[in-house]
Design a protein around this motif. Structure first.
Motif, PDB file in Angstrom:
ATOM      1  N   ILE A   1     -14.949 -12.436   6.104  1.00 25.32           N
ATOM      2  CA  ILE A   1     -15.350 -11.460   5.092  1.00 25.32           C
ATOM      3  C   ILE A   1     -16.492 -10.660   5.700  1.00 25.32           C
ATOM      4  CG2 ILE A   1     -16.200 -11.137   2.740  1.00 25.32           C
ATOM      5  CD1 ILE A   1     -15.189 -13.990   2.132  1.00 25.32           C
ATOM      6  N   THR A   2     -16.371  -9.355   5.690  1.00 26.69           N
ATOM      7  CA  THR A   2     -17.433  -8.538   6.272  1.00 26.69           C
ATOM      8  C   THR A   2     -18.454  -8.198   5.189  1.00 26.69           C
ATOM      9  OG1 THR A   2     -16.366  -6.443   5.774  1.00 26.69           O
ATOM     10  CG2 THR A   2     -15.751  -7.487   7.835  1.00 26.69           C
ATOM     11  N   PHE A   3     -19.618  -7.703   5.618  1.00 27.53           N
ATOM     12  CA  PHE A   3     -20.670  -7.354   4.643  1.00 27.53           C
ATOM     13  C   PHE A   3     -20.202  -6.237   3.725  1.00 27.53           C
ATOM     14  CE2 PHE A   3     -22.443  -3.183   5.503  1.00 27.53           C
ATOM     15  CZ  PHE A   3     -21.763  -2.865   6.663  1.00 27.53           C
ATOM     16  N   ASP A   4     -19.243  -5.400   4.202  1.00 31.59           N
ATOM     17  CA  ASP A   4     -18.802  -4.269   3.372  1.00 31.59           C
ATOM     18  C   ASP A   4     -17.458  -4.524   2.677  1.00 31.59           C
ATOM     19  OD1 ASP A   4     -17.642  -4.130   5.879  1.00 31.59           O
ATOM     20  OD2 ASP A   4     -18.221  -2.063   6.282  1.00 31.59           O
ATOM     21  N   ASP A   5     -17.023  -5.774   2.638  1.00 31.39           N
ATOM     22  CA  ASP A   5     -15.886  -6.133   1.792  1.00 31.39           C
ATOM     23  C   ASP A   5     -16.410  -6.306   0.369  1.00 31.39           C
ATOM     24  OD1 ASP A   5     -13.557  -6.231   3.439  1.00 31.39           O
ATOM     25  OD2 ASP A   5     -14.316  -8.053   4.381  1.00 31.39           O
ATOM     26  N   TRP A   6     -16.100  -5.336  -0.464  1.00 41.34           N
ATOM     27  CA  TRP A   6     -16.608  -5.295  -1.845  1.00 41.34           C
ATOM     28  C   TRP A   6     -16.187  -6.566  -2.589  1.00 41.34           C
ATOM     29  CZ3 TRP A   6     -20.021  -1.907  -3.673  1.00 41.34           C
ATOM     30  CH2 TRP A   6     -20.133  -1.683  -5.044  1.00 41.34           C
ATOM     31  N   PHE A   7     -17.088  -7.160  -3.320  1.00 42.48           N
ATOM     32  CA  PHE A   7     -16.824  -8.317  -4.166  1.00 42.48           C
ATOM     33  C   PHE A   7     -16.384  -9.527  -3.333  1.00 42.48           C
ATOM     34  CE2 PHE A   7     -14.667 -10.262  -8.023  1.00 42.48           C
ATOM     35  CZ  PHE A   7     -15.825 -10.348  -8.761  1.00 42.48           C
ATOM     36  N   GLY A   8     -16.622  -9.483  -2.020  1.00 48.52           N
ATOM     37  CA  GLY A   8     -16.309 -10.624  -1.161  1.00 48.52           C
ATOM     38  C   GLY A   8     -14.836 -10.907  -0.967  1.00 48.52           C
ATOM     39  N   ILE A   9     -13.990  -9.879  -1.097  1.00 46.87           N
ATOM     40  CA  ILE A   9     -12.553 -10.066  -0.857  1.00 46.87           C
ATOM     41  C   ILE A   9     -12.325 -10.187   0.652  1.00 46.87           C
ATOM     42  CG2 ILE A   9     -10.284  -8.921  -1.053  1.00 46.87           C
ATOM     43  CD1 ILE A   9     -11.320  -9.762  -3.759  1.00 46.87           C
ATOM     44  N   PRO A  10     -11.633 -11.238   1.128  1.00 45.00           N
ATOM     45  CA  PRO A  10     -11.483 -11.416   2.577  1.00 45.00           C
ATOM     46  C   PRO A  10     -10.690 -10.297   3.244  1.00 45.00           C
ATOM     47  CG  PRO A  10     -10.244 -13.089   1.363  1.00 45.00           C
ATOM     48  CD  PRO A  10     -11.060 -12.344   0.362  1.00 45.00           C
ATOM     49  N   SER A  11     -11.020 -10.057   4.512  1.00 44.21           N
ATOM     50  CA  SER A  11     -10.331  -9.033   5.297  1.00 44.21           C
ATOM     51  C   SER A  11      -8.952  -9.511   5.720  1.00 44.21           C
ATOM     52  CB  SER A  11     -11.153  -8.692   6.535  1.00 44.21           C
ATOM     53  OG  SER A  11     -12.251  -7.903   6.181  1.00 44.21           O
ATOM     54  N   MET A  12      -8.210  -8.603   6.336  1.00 43.80           N
ATOM     55  CA  MET A  12      -6.818  -8.872   6.695  1.00 43.80           C
ATOM     56  C   MET A  12      -6.699  -9.923   7.805  1.00 43.80           C
ATOM     57  SD  MET A  12      -3.963  -5.998   7.700  1.00 43.80           S
ATOM     58  CE  MET A  12      -3.678  -5.228   6.123  1.00 43.80           C
ATOM     59  N   GLY A  13      -5.698 -10.783   7.679  1.00 47.11           N
ATOM     60  CA  GLY A  13      -5.401 -11.763   8.715  1.00 47.11           C
ATOM     61  C   GLY A  13      -4.601 -11.145   9.852  1.00 47.11           C
ATOM     62  N   ARG A  14      -3.882 -11.977  10.584  1.00 47.67           N
ATOM     63  CA  ARG A  14      -3.143 -11.482  11.746  1.00 47.67           C
ATOM     64  C   ARG A  14      -2.165 -10.382  11.337  1.00 47.67           C
ATOM     65  NH1 ARG A  14      -0.378 -15.914  13.352  1.00 47.67           N
ATOM     66  NH2 ARG A  14      -2.122 -16.668  14.596  1.00 47.67           N
ATOM     67  N   ASN A  15      -2.155  -9.316  12.130  1.00 48.95           N
ATOM     68  CA  ASN A  15      -1.278  -8.182  11.817  1.00 48.95           C
ATOM     69  C   ASN A  15      -0.621  -7.697  13.105  1.00 48.95           C
ATOM     70  OD1 ASN A  15      -0.089  -6.021  10.439  1.00 48.95           O
ATOM     71  ND2 ASN A  15      -1.818  -4.665  10.922  1.00 48.95           N
ATOM     72  N   ILE A  16       0.689  -7.766  13.138  1.00 53.23           N
ATOM     73  CA  ILE A  16       1.433  -7.273  14.297  1.00 53.23           C
ATOM     74  C   ILE A  16       2.026  -5.925  13.906  1.00 53.23           C
ATOM     75  CG2 ILE A  16       3.391  -7.724  15.850  1.00 53.23           C
ATOM     76  CD1 ILE A  16       2.948 -10.745  15.122  1.00 53.23           C
ATOM     77  N   TYR A  17       1.841  -4.932  14.749  1.00 51.70           N
ATOM     78  CA  TYR A  17       2.351  -3.610  14.384  1.00 51.70           C
ATOM     79  C   TYR A  17       3.187  -3.009  15.501  1.00 51.70           C
ATOM     80  CZ  TYR A  17      -1.552  -1.969  17.206  1.00 51.70           C
ATOM     81  OH  TYR A  17      -2.418  -1.752  18.232  1.00 51.70           O
ATOM     82  N   VAL A  18       4.064  -2.123  15.096  1.00 54.65           N
ATOM     83  CA  VAL A  18       4.877  -1.346  16.040  1.00 54.65           C
ATOM     84  C   VAL A  18       4.855   0.104  15.570  1.00 54.65           C
ATOM     85  CG1 VAL A  18       7.144  -1.033  17.092  1.00 54.65           C
ATOM     86  CG2 VAL A  18       6.419  -3.314  16.389  1.00 54.65           C
ATOM     87  N   ASN A  19       4.571   1.015  16.470  1.00 47.23           N
ATOM     88  CA  ASN A  19       4.639   2.456  16.185  1.00 47.23           C
ATOM     89  C   ASN A  19       5.640   3.076  17.137  1.00 47.23           C
ATOM     90  OD1 ASN A  19       1.063   3.247  15.623  1.00 47.23           O
ATOM     91  ND2 ASN A  19       2.472   1.946  14.499  1.00 47.23           N
ATOM     92  N   LEU A  20       6.550   3.864  16.621  1.00 44.60           N
ATOM     93  CA  LEU A  20       7.500   4.599  17.455  1.00 44.60           C
ATOM     94  C   LEU A  20       7.288   6.085  17.203  1.00 44.60           C
ATOM     95  CD1 LEU A  20      10.785   2.605  16.749  1.00 44.60           C
ATOM     96  CD2 LEU A  20       9.380   2.511  18.817  1.00 44.60           C
ATOM     97  N   ILE A  21       7.083   6.825  18.274  1.00 48.69           N
ATOM     98  CA  ILE A  21       6.857   8.264  18.118  1.00 48.69           C
ATOM     99  C   ILE A  21       7.786   9.011  19.056  1.00 48.69           C
ATOM    100  CG2 ILE A  21       5.174  10.131  18.362  1.00 48.69           C
ATOM    101  CD1 ILE A  21       3.024   7.847  17.925  1.00 48.69           C
ATOM    102  N   TYR A  22       8.582   9.880  18.479  1.00 48.22           N
ATOM    103  CA  TYR A  22       9.477  10.711  19.278  1.00 48.22           C
ATOM    104  C   TYR A  22       8.945  12.140  19.220  1.00 48.22           C
ATOM    105  CZ  TYR A  22      13.424  13.766  20.179  1.00 48.22           C
ATOM    106  OH  TYR A  22      14.203  14.770  20.655  1.00 48.22           O
ATOM    107  N   LYS A  23       8.790  12.746  20.397  1.00 44.90           N
ATOM    108  CA  LYS A  23       8.168  14.062  20.453  1.00 44.90           C
ATOM    109  C   LYS A  23       9.025  15.015  21.254  1.00 44.90           C
ATOM    110  CE  LYS A  23       3.808  16.135  21.239  1.00 44.90           C
ATOM    111  NZ  LYS A  23       3.253  16.676  22.425  1.00 44.90           N
ATOM    112  N   PHE A  24       9.220  16.219  20.739  1.00 40.54           N
ATOM    113  CA  PHE A  24       9.994  17.200  21.517  1.00 40.54           C
ATOM    114  C   PHE A  24       9.209  18.488  21.692  1.00 40.54           C
ATOM    115  CE2 PHE A  24      11.031  18.152  17.119  1.00 40.54           C
ATOM    116  CZ  PHE A  24      11.041  19.533  17.083  1.00 40.54           C
TER     117      PHE A  24
END
Ligand SMILES: [Cu+2]
Length: 682
Positions: A659-682
């Motif tokens: 929990i960070t100092f700026d997590d309002w009301f002491g709500i815990p921050s996000m756990g493990r997060n795996i992400y994928v971004n796909l960007i196609y550019k022309f």
């Protein structure tokens, strides 16, 4: 200024570490022939610029091109983000919440419509709308109005005019495992010598997020879902070689947004942001630019507690904010002077209501205005002059004055506030002023900057006219105070940069001494409106309050392709009457290693925090120290003139519960997060 020994030790340790590094590299300094800094001096030397990654620009070197704007702003060592959930984080500049800074989009003032700060204006834009965030410290941020902490100006992305006619575009998709967030969108850009246009669309949908692992505790954070649609268009037309007209539109709509740290959610947050700009290049000798913009924006915010199974009383709480405004800027050069003058103004209307529906059907509904239909009219003039005294020394002087008027338009709102302030008149006019100066000295590989400023600000609508606004952190209903004086600030900034080919070190310290600091203090004998609240607090003024911000950063490129970055920052805030200021960042650090080749990029980082110095008076609890590891990988594939960029990574690799100092009301921050971004550019 009151600093305890422990905190002072920490500051000294940071400064010592910095001076040690300097002497270590002093030897290398002699060998370096190139002076990297000499070209980089511009009119705003203390400005910080954050490049906002998006599918149209520099996407390869960003970890997560499709991350939120909030995650980009958070990278600045001057900014912390208050989180009330996974959406619409509130940017705090130099340890101060949004009342104390000026937030603009391309110079346009926009005011949020929520009495509970669920919708900072940064929540009404998307990365695809923007190219940069410009951050100015203290009084140097006064161009568009009175400020204490400084300003954040979000700059619109645009292709601009090009010699060749060209159509480019992108399509993108993203997925984040933690909250099953899906991101889809597209951009289309057309440029020619006479005309350009950029259009983009982004859609996001996220379910509840999961905190890190903690035994015997569910890690699903209920009411943290959100859905967001954003569409924007900007187009420019060249009248002749000197004159350009530009029109811009942003439409943003969020629905079903959960706020786990608040007792309510949002069923609708909608913004329409429009502007028309006229630019005249070199209109006169010594005048290089004359730029004028008129704008209009309207925000609708509807809170909703219908998804919460247990509430003491059902409430409807909608809010609206509308702003008409303009600015006109002249910039030019004369001998050793580079000058700029900006005349700006706006008329904002803010209105918010609360209707309570008692659980007992025989009881009547209760209705009140939480923001009593307030008009704010502001007009201000700001001027600055950057003087090149010699090749090493630059002096920037700036100052301004503005007239600020509040008027309560609602008879009901005026009469409600008269319960507390019997002599209250509907109108109040204030004069806002600011003056500041910055001196920059650069020699060989060093750049030193010293800034001093004085300025003031008017109270925000909530601070001046808010009526029973519940703060869940300390569980008090807040009442505004129309008789508040302007809050004043004296601030001093010092920074030092050392740069040779492979190594850069930056150290910065700023100190804010505030007079008539606005803060809520408990008032006995008046019952709260929210049944469960502890009591009411009325906005009052402390004689003084101080905030110190310090940061250091080291960047080292020992070999080709490799970069190592370390940065550390620390803030301290203390007011008179033994008031520990709330939401002040403890010691934070980040260690990062990057490997980048032409079409390949890897980034590993570790960020962490010490425990915070919590303000019990404002309901803050002490948060434990933590460290979070992250990994990111990007690869670019080129097929003829088309590109496919694949980005993947893990945030909070070890699924740490924190929990960070700026997590309002002491709500815990996000756990493990795996992400994928796909960007196609022309
Ligand atoms: Cu709200």
């Amino acid at each position: 200024m009151i600093v305890n020994i422990q905190d002072m030790k920490q500051i000294l340790l940071i400064l010592f570490f910095f001076s040690y590094e300097i002497s270590l590299f002093a030897q290398q300094k002699k060998d370096s022939t190139a002076n990297i800094l000499s070209d980089s001096l511009t009119i705003h030397q203390l400005d910080e610029v954050i490049v906002i990654g998006n599918p149209s620009t520099n996407y390869l070197k960003e970890n997560k091109a499709l991350g939120s704007l909030d995650s980009y702003l958070e990278r600045s060592k001057s900014i912390n983000m208050i989180r009330r959930g996974a959406y619409a984080w509130e940017p705090m500049l130099n340890g101060m919440s949004t009342e104390r800074s000026i937030l603009t989009i391309d110079g346009m003032k926009i005011f949020h419509a929520c009495t509970d700060k669920m919708d900072p204006i940064t929540s009404y834009v998307e990365n695809t709308n923007l190219s940069l965030a410009k951050i100015k410290e203290g009084q140097s941020g006064s161009e568009y109005g009175g400020t204490i902490a400084g300003s954040i100006d979000l700059i619109r992305r645009k292709t601009g005019f090009k010699q060749e006619k060209k159509l480019t575009g992108s399509a993108f998709a993203g997925f984040e495992s933690n909250n099953k967030q899906q991101i889809y969108g597209a951009t289309l850009n057309y440029s020619s010598p006479q005309f350009f246009t950029d259009i983009d669309f982004t859609y996001r949908n996220a379910k509840n997020y999961q905190s890190g692992y903690k035994s015997n505790q569910s890690n699903t954070i209920l009411y943290s879902q959100f859905t967001k649609y954003n569409i924007s268009a900007i187009t420019g037309f060249k009248i002749n070689d000197k004159q350009v007209i530009e029109a811009s539109l942003i439409y943003d709509k969020a629905t079903d947004v959960g706020y786990p740290a608040l007792p309510m959610d949002v069923s609708l947050a909608r913004a329409l942001i429009t502007s028309l700009q006229y630019t005249y290049k070199n209109p006169l000798k010594n005048i290089s630019l004359w730029e004028t913009k008129i704008y209009y924006n309207t925000i609708t915010h509807v809170m909703d507690d219908s998804h919460r199974p247990i509430v003491p009383i059902r409430m409807d709480m909608p809010g609206w904010s509308k702003t008409h405004g303009f600015y006109s800027t002249l910039a030019g050069n004369y001998t050793i002077h580079s000058f700029k003058a900006t005349l700006s103004g706006y008329l904002n209307n803010s209105l918010a209501e609360m209707t309570m529906h008692p659980n007992n059907p025989n009881e009547k509904d209760m209705f009140m205005l939480t923001w009593p239909d307030i008009n704010t009219l502001y007009t201000g003039l700001n001027v600055e002059d950057n003087i090149s005294l010699n090749e090493h020394l630059q002096l920037l002087i700036q100052g301004g004055v503005g007239i600020h008027n509040n008027k309560i338009e609602s008879e009901l709102g005026l009469n409600s506030l008269r319960l507390f302030y019997p002599d209250l008149t509907p109108q109040k006019t204030r004069i806002l002023k600011n003056i500041s100066t910055q001196l920059s000295y650069h020699h060989n590989n060093f750049l030193y900057q010293l800034g001093i400023g004085y300025g003031d600000r008017a109270p925000s609508i909530s601070e001046g006219y808010g009526f029973y606004l519940l703060n869940v952190n300390d569980n008090f209903d807040y009442i505004g105070n129309p008789n508040l004086n302007n809050e004043q600030s004296i601030n001093v900034t010092f920074s030092s940069t050392y740069n040779i080919n492979k190594f850069t070190a930056i150290a910065k310290i700023n100190y804010f001494y505030m007079i008539d600091y606005i803060i809520g203090k408990p008032k006995n004998g008046i019952p709260p409106m929210n049944i469960t609240a502890n009591g009411i607090k009325i906005y009052e003024q402390l004689n003084s309050a101080s905030i110190i911000n310090t940061s250091v950063q080291f960047k080292y490129k020992p070999f080709d392709y490799w970069t190592f970055i370390t940065d550390m920052s620390y803030r301290y805030g203390q007011g008179a009457e033994n008031t520990i200021l709330p939401l002040i960042q403890p010691f934070n650090y980040r260690l990062e290693a990057k490997f980048e080749k032409k079409s390949f990029f890897i980034d590993a980082s570790l960020n962490g925090s010490s425990k915070n110095r919590n303000s019990i008076e404002f309901g803050e609890t002490q948060k434990s120290p933590y460290a979070i590891a992250n990994l990111a990988l990007s690869k670019k594939f080129n097929i003829n003139n088309q590109h496919l960029i694949v980005k993947t990574g893990v945030e909070n690799l070890f699924n740490t519960y924190y929990i960070t100092f700026d997590d309002w009301f002491g709500i815990p921050s996000m756990g493990r997060n795996i992400y994928v971004n796909l960007i196609y550019k022309f």
